[in-house]
Motif scaffolding. Structure first.
Motif, PDB file in Angstrom:
ATOM      1  N   THR A 330       0.927  -1.144  -0.021  1.00 50.34           N
ATOM      2  CA  THR A 330       0.078  -0.031   0.080  1.00 50.34           C
ATOM      3  C   THR A 330       0.791   1.151   0.018  1.00 50.34           C
ATOM      4  O   THR A 330       0.723   2.242  -0.790  1.00 50.34           O
ATOM      5  CB  THR A 330      -0.859  -0.032   1.388  1.00 50.34           C
ATOM      6  OG1 THR A 330      -1.680  -1.274   1.341  1.00 50.34           O
ATOM      7  CG2 THR A 330      -2.010   1.296   1.462  1.00 50.34           C
ATOM      8  N   SER A 331       2.014   1.155   0.856  1.00 52.34           N
ATOM      9  CA  SER A 331       2.816   2.377   0.917  1.00 52.34           C
ATOM     10  C   SER A 331       3.447   2.514  -0.316  1.00 52.34           C
ATOM     11  O   SER A 331       3.695   3.750  -1.074  1.00 52.34           O
ATOM     12  CB  SER A 331       3.915   2.074   2.083  1.00 52.34           C
ATOM     13  OG  SER A 331       4.844   3.116   2.071  1.00 52.34           O
ATOM     14  N   LEU A 332       4.150   1.624  -1.268  1.00 50.08           N
ATOM     15  CA  LEU A 332       4.633   1.688  -2.195  1.00 50.08           C
ATOM     16  C   LEU A 332       3.602   2.194  -3.487  1.00 50.08           C
ATOM     17  O   LEU A 332       3.956   2.991  -4.219  1.00 50.08           O
ATOM     18  CB  LEU A 332       5.324   0.234  -2.660  1.00 50.08           C
ATOM     19  CG  LEU A 332       6.672  -0.166  -1.955  1.00 50.08           C
ATOM     20  CD1 LEU A 332       6.915  -1.324  -2.311  1.00 50.08           C
ATOM     21  CD2 LEU A 332       7.705   0.822  -2.202  1.00 50.08           C
ATOM     22  N   LYS A 333       2.733   1.721  -3.474  1.00 46.86           N
ATOM     23  CA  LYS A 333       1.201   1.980  -4.514  1.00 46.86           C
ATOM     24  C   LYS A 333       1.213   3.482  -4.442  1.00 46.86           C
ATOM     25  O   LYS A 333       1.116   4.062  -5.367  1.00 46.86           O
ATOM     26  CB  LYS A 333       0.339   0.967  -4.314  1.00 46.86           C
ATOM     27  CG  LYS A 333      -0.703   1.444  -5.260  1.00 46.86           C
ATOM     28  CD  LYS A 333      -2.159   0.522  -4.891  1.00 46.86           C
ATOM     29  CE  LYS A 333      -3.345   1.065  -5.737  1.00 46.86           C
ATOM     30  NZ  LYS A 333      -4.134   0.281  -5.535  1.00 46.86           N
ATOM     31  N   GLY A 334       1.109   3.975  -2.857  1.00 45.45           N
ATOM     32  CA  GLY A 334       0.740   5.165  -2.683  1.00 45.45           C
ATOM     33  C   GLY A 334       1.815   6.189  -3.282  1.00 45.45           C
ATOM     34  O   GLY A 334       1.538   7.398  -3.918  1.00 45.45           O
ATOM     35  N   ASN A 335       3.078   5.673  -3.033  1.00 43.20           N
ATOM     36  CA  ASN A 335       4.161   6.780  -3.314  1.00 43.20           C
ATOM     37  C   ASN A 335       4.351   6.772  -5.064  1.00 43.20           C
ATOM     38  O   ASN A 335       4.434   7.907  -5.439  1.00 43.20           O
ATOM     39  CB  ASN A 335       5.353   6.064  -2.839  1.00 43.20           C
ATOM     40  CG  ASN A 335       5.521   6.226  -1.470  1.00 43.20           C
ATOM     41  OD1 ASN A 335       4.963   7.310  -0.874  1.00 43.20           O
ATOM     42  ND2 ASN A 335       6.355   5.508  -0.861  1.00 43.20           N
ATOM     43  N   LEU A 336       3.915   5.677  -5.448  1.00 43.39           N
ATOM     44  CA  LEU A 336       3.947   5.789  -7.200  1.00 43.39           C
ATOM     45  C   LEU A 336       2.826   6.406  -7.632  1.00 43.39           C
ATOM     46  O   LEU A 336       3.213   7.240  -8.566  1.00 43.39           O
ATOM     47  CB  LEU A 336       3.889   3.971  -7.646  1.00 43.39           C
ATOM     48  CG  LEU A 336       5.219   3.208  -7.367  1.00 43.39           C
ATOM     49  CD1 LEU A 336       4.784   1.834  -8.022  1.00 43.39           C
ATOM     50  CD2 LEU A 336       6.442   3.959  -8.301  1.00 43.39           C
ATOM     51  N   THR A 337       1.838   6.260  -7.078  1.00 43.14           N
ATOM     52  CA  THR A 337       0.547   7.173  -7.338  1.00 43.14           C
ATOM     53  C   THR A 337       0.941   8.533  -7.331  1.00 43.14           C
ATOM     54  O   THR A 337       0.724   9.427  -8.076  1.00 43.14           O
ATOM     55  CB  THR A 337      -0.537   6.820  -6.705  1.00 43.14           C
ATOM     56  OG1 THR A 337      -0.811   5.225  -6.810  1.00 43.14           O
ATOM     57  CG2 THR A 337      -2.052   7.490  -7.011  1.00 43.14           C
ATOM     58  N   GLN A 338       1.369   9.262  -6.014  1.00 42.11           N
ATOM     59  CA  GLN A 338       1.938  10.445  -5.837  1.00 42.11           C
ATOM     60  C   GLN A 338       2.770  10.930  -6.876  1.00 42.11           C
ATOM     61  O   GLN A 338       2.736  12.092  -7.314  1.00 42.11           O
ATOM     62  CB  GLN A 338       2.166  10.500  -4.231  1.00 42.11           C
ATOM     63  CG  GLN A 338       2.405  12.011  -4.107  1.00 42.11           C
ATOM     64  CD  GLN A 338       1.091  12.824  -3.756  1.00 42.11           C
ATOM     65  OE1 GLN A 338       0.125  12.287  -3.608  1.00 42.11           O
ATOM     66  NE2 GLN A 338       1.352  14.108  -4.470  1.00 42.11           N
ATOM     67  N   ASN A 339       3.862  10.229  -7.305  1.00 46.13           N
ATOM     68  CA  ASN A 339       4.859  10.421  -7.905  1.00 46.13           C
ATOM     69  C   ASN A 339       4.198  10.735  -9.502  1.00 46.13           C
ATOM     70  O   ASN A 339       4.622  11.765 -10.196  1.00 46.13           O
ATOM     71  CB  ASN A 339       5.997   9.480  -8.087  1.00 46.13           C
ATOM     72  CG  ASN A 339       6.938   9.477  -6.801  1.00 46.13           C
ATOM     73  OD1 ASN A 339       7.018  10.622  -6.020  1.00 46.13           O
ATOM     74  ND2 ASN A 339       7.438   8.434  -6.523  1.00 46.13           N
ATOM     75  N   TYR A 340       3.397   9.703  -9.941  1.00 47.17           N
ATOM     76  CA  TYR A 340       2.665   9.996 -11.143  1.00 47.17           C
ATOM     77  C   TYR A 340       1.734  11.207 -11.422  1.00 47.17           C
ATOM     78  O   TYR A 340       1.985  12.012 -12.191  1.00 47.17           O
ATOM     79  CB  TYR A 340       1.730   8.764 -11.307  1.00 47.17           C
ATOM     80  CG  TYR A 340       0.989   8.802 -12.805  1.00 47.17           C
ATOM     81  CD1 TYR A 340       1.641   8.489 -13.960  1.00 47.17           C
ATOM     82  CD2 TYR A 340      -0.233   9.371 -12.439  1.00 47.17           C
ATOM     83  CE1 TYR A 340       0.700   8.880 -15.087  1.00 47.17           C
ATOM     84  CE2 TYR A 340      -1.053   9.406 -13.838  1.00 47.17           C
ATOM     85  CZ  TYR A 340      -0.589   9.210 -14.917  1.00 47.17           C
ATOM     86  OH  TYR A 340      -1.470   9.328 -16.094  1.00 47.17           O
TER      87      TYR A 340
END
Length: 354
Positions: A330-340
């Motif tokens: 969830t943390s990695l997914k959130g970071n990737l979404t935020q970076n995108y």
């Protein structure tokens, strides 16, 4: 701006961790001798945490209604968002479970079997909840209209009657995922969203009485379960369902109070940990049976025969792997979404400047 209801996330985390315990403790319940003291203990443990499905439904009703009670519902946009968040992980995990069962020799690949199990949410024992909650998403506009148009006490009472009539008279193969069986708890969430400050005050005022009620109804529910499951004594199905409904109602109140007290200690490790669990709760829910399957297989291959020791090791293995991995994902997914989103915003800004 609406005030945040911090205890909601804590309650979601508690329910998430409890559903894992329901399924881990179901293993000794199904294998122990019916007249053993261990069977009685595990029956009580298993039933005392069996409030999870109504609690998740209650939380969905509360959070959705709280979000839309003061604004217009754009139905198709709402559905698009909810369905994409819910269905994509569901499809992925249905395929994962199908692959696992094929690998273990339980099934052979069949498109018709796969499609049927996707539509009925029947690939693994816990996926029925997805089909249940989808029905409430589809009907949310009706709940929103009813609670805004009519007195909330009247609507909630009507939903309670519908739930009782459903569990008493309605019988068909996939009854466990039929929305009407759980409609009272979704309505209770909507009702709570409308009267959150008043309800919180009442729950805190009577918290010791609620605690005693939870201990009492849990004990009775566990005793009742042991009577009909362990000893095979005849008890009417409606009596069992009614006990479960009352138990879940009291459990929701009890754990809401617990969640409120935890939420007030914002800097505590418990609070911070449970918030992380809450964010990852959907993935914990989807993945934990696979963790149980793999843990059971490992313990069998290791020659572990003691049912009690297997239970304790399952608790350590499943909680120690599934929960941290879900939080990490969830943390990695959130970071990737935020970076995108950040890159997209920069690109849009740059194009506007040009």
């Amino acid at each position: 701006m609406k005030k945040r209801i911090d205890e909601v996330n804590i309650l979601r985390a508690i329910a998430c961790l409890a559903v894992v315990m329901v399924h881990i403790s179901a293993i000794p319940v199904s294998t122990l001798q019916s007249d053993s003291i261990h069977m009685k203990i595990f029956s009580l443990l298993n039933r005392s945490v069996k409030f999870t499905t109504p609690t998740f439904i209650f939380l969905s009703g509360l959070t959705l209604f709280y979000s839309y009670k003061d604004k217009r519902l754009h139905y198709f946009s709402f559905l698009k968002k909810r369905l994409s968040i819910t269905l994509i992980p569901y499809f992925v995990w249905t395929l994962i479970y199908y692959k696992y069962f094929i690998h273990e020799g339980y099934y052979v690949f069949s498109w018709s079997f796969l499609i049927e199990n996707i539509l009925l949410a029947d690939m693994s024992y816990h996926l029925y909840f997805i089909l249940t909650i989808l029905q409430f998403y589809l009907l949310f506009g009706v709940f929103l209209y009813a609670f805004k148009k009519f007195p909330s006490h009247f609507v909630l009472g009507t939903l309670f009657v519908i739930s009782l009539l459903t569990i008493k008279y309605v019988r068909f193969p996939y009854m466990d995922r039929f929305f009407a069986r759980h409609v009272f708890f979704f309505g209770l969430g909507c009702y709570a969203a409308m009267n959150i400050d008043m309800l919180r005050e009442k729950l805190l005022k009577y918290q010791y009485l609620i605690t005693a009620g939870y201990i009492g109804i849990s004990s009775y529910y566990g005793y009742q379960f042991y009577q009909y499951y362990g000893l095979g004594k005849p008890i009417k199905s409606f009596t069992i369902e009614l006990t479960w409904t009352i138990f879940c109602f009291i459990a929701i109140m009890f754990y809401y109070v617990v969640a409120y007290h935890i939420a007030n200690k914002q800097n505590s490790i418990l609070n911070k940990t449970l918030k992380k669990v809450a964010k990852a709760s959907y993935y914990v829910y989807l993945s934990h049976p696979l963790g149980i399957f793999l843990s059971e297989k490992f313990l069998t291959n290791a020659g572990m025969l003691s049912i009690t020791r297997r239970f304790l090791l399952n608790v350590i293995i499943v909680y120690g792997t599934v929960v941290p991995l879900a939080i990490l994902y969830t943390s990695l997914k959130g970071n990737l979404t935020q970076n995108y989103k950040s890159r997209k915003l920069k690109k849009t800004t740059l194009q506007a400047d040009l």
